[in-house]
Design an enzyme around this catalytic site. Sequence first.
Site, PDB file in Angstrom:
ATOM      1  N   TYR A 144      62.716-118.742 146.663  1.00 54.84           N
ATOM      2  CA  TYR A 144      62.498-117.641 145.450  1.00 54.84           C
ATOM      3  C   TYR A 144      63.391-117.939 144.421  1.00 54.84           C
ATOM      4  O   TYR A 144      62.981-117.759 143.238  1.00 54.84           O
ATOM      5  CB  TYR A 144      62.880-116.393 146.288  1.00 54.84           C
ATOM      6  CG  TYR A 144      62.569-115.266 145.552  1.00 54.84           C
ATOM      7  CD1 TYR A 144      61.209-114.931 145.547  1.00 54.84           C
ATOM      8  CD2 TYR A 144      63.559-114.605 145.068  1.00 54.84           C
ATOM      9  CE1 TYR A 144      61.001-113.512 144.541  1.00 54.84           C
ATOM     10  CE2 TYR A 144      63.382-113.280 144.298  1.00 54.84           C
ATOM     11  CZ  TYR A 144      62.152-112.839 143.876  1.00 54.84           C
ATOM     12  OH  TYR A 144      61.994-111.719 143.337  1.00 54.84           O
ATOM     13  N   GLU A 146      65.352-120.523 143.148  1.00 52.74           N
ATOM     14  CA  GLU A 146      65.091-121.535 142.386  1.00 52.74           C
ATOM     15  C   GLU A 146      63.639-121.658 141.699  1.00 52.74           C
ATOM     16  O   GLU A 146      63.368-122.225 140.717  1.00 52.74           O
ATOM     17  CB  GLU A 146      65.231-123.152 143.025  1.00 52.74           C
ATOM     18  CG  GLU A 146      66.740-123.164 143.670  1.00 52.74           C
ATOM     19  CD  GLU A 146      67.808-123.510 142.464  1.00 52.74           C
ATOM     20  OE1 GLU A 146      67.598-123.234 141.200  1.00 52.74           O
ATOM     21  OE2 GLU A 146      68.854-123.984 142.597  1.00 52.74           O
ATOM     22  N   GLY A 147      62.451-121.216 142.468  1.00 55.19           N
ATOM     23  CA  GLY A 147      61.148-121.180 141.945  1.00 55.19           C
ATOM     24  C   GLY A 147      61.285-120.213 140.466  1.00 55.19           C
ATOM     25  O   GLY A 147      60.591-120.468 139.689  1.00 55.19           O
ATOM     26  N   ASN A 173      66.873-104.992 141.735  1.00 54.40           N
ATOM     27  CA  ASN A 173      66.185-104.242 142.980  1.00 54.40           C
ATOM     28  C   ASN A 173      65.496-103.029 142.380  1.00 54.40           C
ATOM     29  O   ASN A 173      66.162-101.960 142.075  1.00 54.40           O
ATOM     30  CB  ASN A 173      67.408-103.875 144.040  1.00 54.40           C
ATOM     31  CG  ASN A 173      68.003-105.099 144.431  1.00 54.40           C
ATOM     32  OD1 ASN A 173      68.485-105.895 143.905  1.00 54.40           O
ATOM     33  ND2 ASN A 173      67.715-105.349 145.742  1.00 54.40           N
ATOM     34  N   SER A 188      63.069 -99.361 152.002  1.00 50.27           N
ATOM     35  CA  SER A 188      61.862 -99.111 152.685  1.00 50.27           C
ATOM     36  C   SER A 188      62.386 -99.062 154.138  1.00 50.27           C
ATOM     37  O   SER A 188      61.891 -98.376 154.982  1.00 50.27           O
ATOM     38  CB  SER A 188      60.811-100.075 152.609  1.00 50.27           C
ATOM     39  OG  SER A 188      61.255-101.356 152.269  1.00 50.27           O
ATOM     40  N   ASN A 189      63.187-100.327 154.524  1.00 46.95           N
ATOM     41  CA  ASN A 189      63.732-100.412 155.998  1.00 46.95           C
ATOM     42  C   ASN A 189      64.391 -99.089 156.340  1.00 46.95           C
ATOM     43  O   ASN A 189      64.122 -98.371 157.355  1.00 46.95           O
ATOM     44  CB  ASN A 189      64.554-101.532 156.133  1.00 46.95           C
ATOM     45  CG  ASN A 189      64.178-102.904 156.468  1.00 46.95           C
ATOM     46  OD1 ASN A 189      62.618-102.915 156.381  1.00 46.95           O
ATOM     47  ND2 ASN A 189      64.668-103.479 157.043  1.00 46.95           N
ATOM     48  N   GLY A 206      78.137-103.718 155.607  1.00 49.69           N
ATOM     49  CA  GLY A 206      77.466-102.870 154.684  1.00 49.69           C
ATOM     50  C   GLY A 206      78.160-102.506 153.412  1.00 49.69           C
ATOM     51  O   GLY A 206      78.035-101.614 152.618  1.00 49.69           O
ATOM     52  N   THR A 207      79.303-103.330 153.188  1.00 50.04           N
ATOM     53  CA  THR A 207      79.989-103.309 151.757  1.00 50.04           C
ATOM     54  C   THR A 207      79.329-104.015 150.668  1.00 50.04           C
ATOM     55  O   THR A 207      80.032-103.807 149.481  1.00 50.04           O
ATOM     56  CB  THR A 207      81.469-103.483 152.061  1.00 50.04           C
ATOM     57  OG1 THR A 207      81.603-104.799 152.356  1.00 50.04           O
ATOM     58  CG2 THR A 207      82.185-102.848 153.255  1.00 50.04           C
ATOM     59  N   ARG A 210      74.404-103.115 145.840  1.00 49.76           N
ATOM     60  CA  ARG A 210      73.077-103.390 145.009  1.00 49.76           C
ATOM     61  C   ARG A 210      72.843-102.237 143.877  1.00 49.76           C
ATOM     62  O   ARG A 210      73.515-100.995 144.187  1.00 49.76           O
ATOM     63  CB  ARG A 210      71.712-103.518 145.662  1.00 49.76           C
ATOM     64  CG  ARG A 210      71.657-104.783 146.818  1.00 49.76           C
ATOM     65  CD  ARG A 210      71.615-106.057 146.107  1.00 49.76           C
ATOM     66  NE  ARG A 210      71.447-107.147 147.031  1.00 49.76           N
ATOM     67  CZ  ARG A 210      72.140-107.834 147.515  1.00 49.76           C
ATOM     68  NH1 ARG A 210      73.512-107.540 147.443  1.00 49.76           N
ATOM     69  NH2 ARG A 210      72.075-108.740 148.462  1.00 49.76           N
TER      70      ARG A 210
END
Length: 312
Positions: A144, A146-147, A173, A188-189, A206-207, A210
């Site tokens: 993803y 590098e693409g 995000n 969504s999760n 969890g630290t 984003r």
Amino acid sequence: MEKLLVTGGSGFLGSHLCDRLIERGADVICVDNFFIGSKDNIRHLLGNPNFELMRHDVTFPLYVEVDRIFNLACPASPVHYQHDPIQTTKTSVHGAINMLGLAKRLKARILQASTSEVYGDPEVHPQVEGYWGRVNPIGIRSCYDEGKRCAETLFFDYHRQLGLEIKVMRIFNTYGPRMHPNDGRVVSNFIVQALRGEPITIFGDGTQSRSFCYVDDLIEGMLRLMDSPADFTGPVNIGNPGEFTMLELAEKIVQIVGGKASLQFMPLPQDDPRQRQPDISLAKSALGWEPKVALDDGLKETVAYFRKRLAA
Ligand code: NAD
Ligand code: UDP
Ligand code: UDP
């Protein structure tokens, strides 16, 4: 009437973009191979005479006649882009070549949905467009990252060598209604888990952080970029600078959904970036754009969407 092409048009962002373009009175061709996207996201547009849906894979040439191209086709969630990593690179690279070839033949302006992943696991914080990034070329996220980096290279070479009008948008995000419930992305999760009363899966401790942008803000930024003067190519960061840890995000979502939820700590995936926050000075000065929707408000809308969808 403006004739526009949206690739990946039945996905999360693409479907919102199609809505906004149709509202503006444009004629829209939506191209998607339904690798991820479902017709549900654009079903409401199917009867509209200004909307045309084409099942097509952008790794193959495409001959249509349009004025402008929004190139969004590419699986975006780590779970999806790692499912068939070879196809992910092909989609970014062959897809970019075909859409640039199309834009070249038509002398059409073309926008690329790039990503904050081009910065990899960044040492510069917040990320500015001038930062070249820190990306592993051989890891599980590389297909993803590098693409998308190679696609940016192609866009700038078509611009320099052939004078194509390009717009490169680095999307951070983004969340909102129409994310897929099994998409695997964190917002969504967490929402689906909280609504089902299942434990919230925190990867690592969890630290890690984003910055989350609400979809309406993001699409507004994309439209402004596409309409910007010809000499403005980007790359430009579009995202919400509000930065949160995954623990803070879980707490907010549990509070909005109500009830009690437990946390389940799971291993941190390989090469998971520690932190991410856009510097949006360029978007502010060049596009007069900044996000308006606070995380709590956007999450409420998104929770309402998933509540309805899971009940259906
Ligand atoms: P999404 O997975 O919901 O939508 C992508 C769409 O592209 C899907 O409908 C999928 O079926 C389609 N697609 C995939 N491969 C294709 C191919 N070869 N040919 C034709 N269609 C194909 O993802 P999204 O969140 O809507 O993301 C849209 C774009 O924005 C992607 O390019 C993504 O990399 C970029 N982006 C999104 C985010 C985000 O947070 N949502 C962040 C950074 C960049
Ligand atoms: N292409 C396309 N639609 C078009 C024009 C070109 O899909 O309307 C594809 C074509 O298959 C080619 C790619 O875009 O492989 C790149 O085109 P370009 O003209 O840049 O390269 P060339 O055809 O010279 O290899
Ligand atoms: N994450 C998490 N639990 C999940 C899904 C993701 O803690 O159920 C974490 C993930 O490890 C990452 C962050 O949330 O640190 C954002 O993940 P996402 O897949 O949404 O996007 P990306 O890593 O591409 O920014």
